[in-house]
Design an enzyme around this catalytic site. Sequence first.
Site, mmCIF file in Angstrom:
data_model
loop_
_atom_site.group_PDB
_atom_site.id
_atom_site.type_symbol
_atom_site.label_atom_id
_atom_site.label_comp_id
_atom_site.label_asym_id
_atom_site.label_seq_id
_atom_site.Cartn_x
_atom_site.Cartn_y
_atom_site.Cartn_z
ATOM 1 N N GLU A 19 10.123 -3.988 -6.486
ATOM 2 C CA GLU A 19 9.999 -5.440 -6.333
ATOM 3 C C GLU A 19 9.957 -5.850 -4.861
ATOM 4 O OE1 GLU A 19 12.240 -4.556 -10.191
ATOM 5 O OE2 GLU A 19 12.291 -3.843 -8.110
ATOM 6 N N GLU A 526 -12.066 15.143 -2.030
ATOM 7 C CA GLU A 526 -10.772 15.006 -2.706
ATOM 8 C C GLU A 526 -10.644 13.721 -3.510
ATOM 9 O OE1 GLU A 526 -7.500 15.831 -0.035
ATOM 10 O OE2 GLU A 526 -8.694 17.241 1.120
ATOM 11 N N HIS A 736 -6.215 6.478 12.315
ATOM 12 C CA HIS A 736 -5.279 5.446 11.896
ATOM 13 C C HIS A 736 -5.604 4.083 12.486
ATOM 14 C CE1 HIS A 736 -2.835 9.210 11.397
ATOM 15 N NE2 HIS A 736 -2.898 8.700 10.194
#
Length: 812
Positions: A19, A526, A736
Amino acid sequence: MSQAKSSNLGYPRIGEKREWKKLLEAHWSGKIDAAELESETKKLRLSYLQKQRDLQAELIPVGDFSLYDHVLDTAFTFGLVPQRFTGGANTAAHDENCNCATGAHDEEAPASADAEAKVFAPGENGAYGLDAYFAVARGTKAFAASPMTKWFDTNYHYIVPELQGLTPKLTVNRPLAFYLEAKEELGIDGKPVIVGPLTLLKLARGIEEGKFDTLLDQLIPLYAQVLKELGEAGATWVQIDEPILVLETSDEDIARLNKIYAAFRAAAPGLNILLQTYFESVSRYEDIVQLPVQAIGLDFVHDRGRNLAALERHGFPQDKILGAGVIDGRNIWRSDLQVKLDLLRRIKQAAGAKELFVQPSSSLLHVPVTTRSEQALESKIRDGLSFADEKLTEIAVLVKALNEGEEAVAAEIAESVQAVAALNASPERNDESVRDALGKLDARRPERLSPYAVRRDVQAKHWPLPLLPTTTIGSLPQTTEVRQARSKWKKGEWNEEQYVQFLHAETERWIRIQEEIGIDVLVHGEFERNDMVEYFGEQLAGFTTSGFAWVQSYGSRCVKPPILYGDVKLLSPMTVTESAYAQSLTDKPVKGMLTGPITIYNWSFVRDDLPRSVVQNQIALALRSEVSALEEAGIGMIQVDEPALREGLPLKHEDWQSYLDEAVYAFRASTTSVQDETQIHTHMCYAEFGDIIQAISDLDADVISIEAARSHGDLVTAFEDGTYDKGIGLGVFDIHSPRLPEQSEIESIAQRALEVLDPAQFWINPDCGLKTRREEEVIPSLKTMVASAVALREQFAKAGAAGGAGAAGGNS
């Protein structure tokens, strides 16, 4: 006075069904505002406290809850916000350590996209708001996020404090706010938790030479003010975490600690301090236990027996309480409570203690919330598990046994003994075929048929690759369509044929894209894999997967490690079909892709009844069969990734060599069955490699790729200082970051590496897998990478330096 009290050190933040994560990502995506985020997370926080009280925890931590990271919280408490976010120097930062399984600073919701170089100012009370907090954690369009790296040897990542040019100041007494909230809302007299000043500074970066003690002297009175106000508010205990004390602790550090905690005692004489350590044994036991605090917490699970030995050798001060961390705070297995009770009695006797705090070995941040949600697991496995809630119950039983006698909890102890024994006696933990295979392993290190110098020449003839061959690390973008297809198949909405058709179409599309770009060694992408460890855990005997055993990796990013509960073996080939199909589409080599034994071990919840080396070797033998199956299917390049090799190093340097020897053995057991023509690759995430360069060479992989684009200059020095004779790819662009690399940047990075590496060794590749990146970012970046490789080849040709063989030994 009671003989024992139950004490918890920290509770999972994420919630039983994540949550917390969903609230964070709703806020980041603009669906809820800051006020709603704070009100809803307050409800979660209070529910966690109430649950701990219901589970009979007596010393309940408050302030361990975070909206991102507890180290970042501590930095913000003392105004340690990097200057670029507040209008100071616009310096860049970068991730120190990436988790290949997740992708650093890449949560599932998009980062806030500030169009301008917005700077953040503190409010009237001097505290910075949530916008600044999340900007430092996640970055903005204008400013890079603060560095992120692993929290000691766990798979949790913390935000590294950046202290360049900063003077600490107390902006808000965060521990006090959480203490008062628990007291006023629930009537809980909580135990505030804060990262200690020595640990905070030791983990920071940007401290100018000679300024460490200046910063410490500035921090001490600020911490003292926090403690003084807690004492005045009625707090009885405060937990100050100093896990840095399990690393090497110098005489200078001991002097600092005495100064710190003497100042704290003077500032808040009525407040009891629990100085908490974890993850290993303390390095200076005799000095640490004499510090001026009321209690000291020690890890008796992951200490390799050293804390217990020190306790029995030197005793324990009679004016202090010992916090005995006897329940594993980092793994998920149920405790044999008879064994734990015997350990507590031994600890109590050695300490001569009238009172003990019975605790987990560390914060329960590192384990899932509750086993109640795991009804789909086999009962013998579920009954053998213990998550955060169950661990608190175990502690309560042990406390009752110490206080009221073992007979008071005889049934609970017997149940735990029976559950552990049943799992240990299960067929899955006693597979004779696995034991026989292990028994046939030679104690000597496994070897390839020929040494690398011979294999290099064989592979040169077999693989006609150019100088500076190009490849990628393995994974390609996992689009929404890919994730939806996998979800439909798992839910039964698609049958096997529909799913395979989708995978084949996506694989063929990307084989063509790679060919058009001009990449030399291709990958299948993949697309069938959810996670680089969980995927294999779903197919190997000895593993199972949970429904809700999520843990926080960083920020809102949660991972669900597979559960390694039994003997490991290969049931049927796991990757051959996809790899062979991809290879059938092209004349270029396609790498088979596997995750290595050390990484599978490090990124799983692993059985605790066998030594690490035995379990690693079981995984290695299963992978060895898969490697052989790939080779037999015509896959001549096989990549066995070990991104977690470096991060698994023990915290104490004296234990490194045995760990590295075992890791090298397991890797080689996985990979040495192949012929000389078959080229073994591996990939590792960025870390300090200079001190383990020999172990990396000892893996005997033909080619290694290392995530290094952001720290290239630092990493290259490892190869200046040492000799590395095998193929190597130092990542030439950062996957990234969403920004597209310039050709000049890639060429500059490669040229820097080529100052110390032979061009015949060098591969051109991204620094990590491309799973988390968008297609519109990946394709142009790869095109630029290939163009850079072509340009560099031309430069070598013009200089007469093209020697004819690529790192694989191919022809230019």
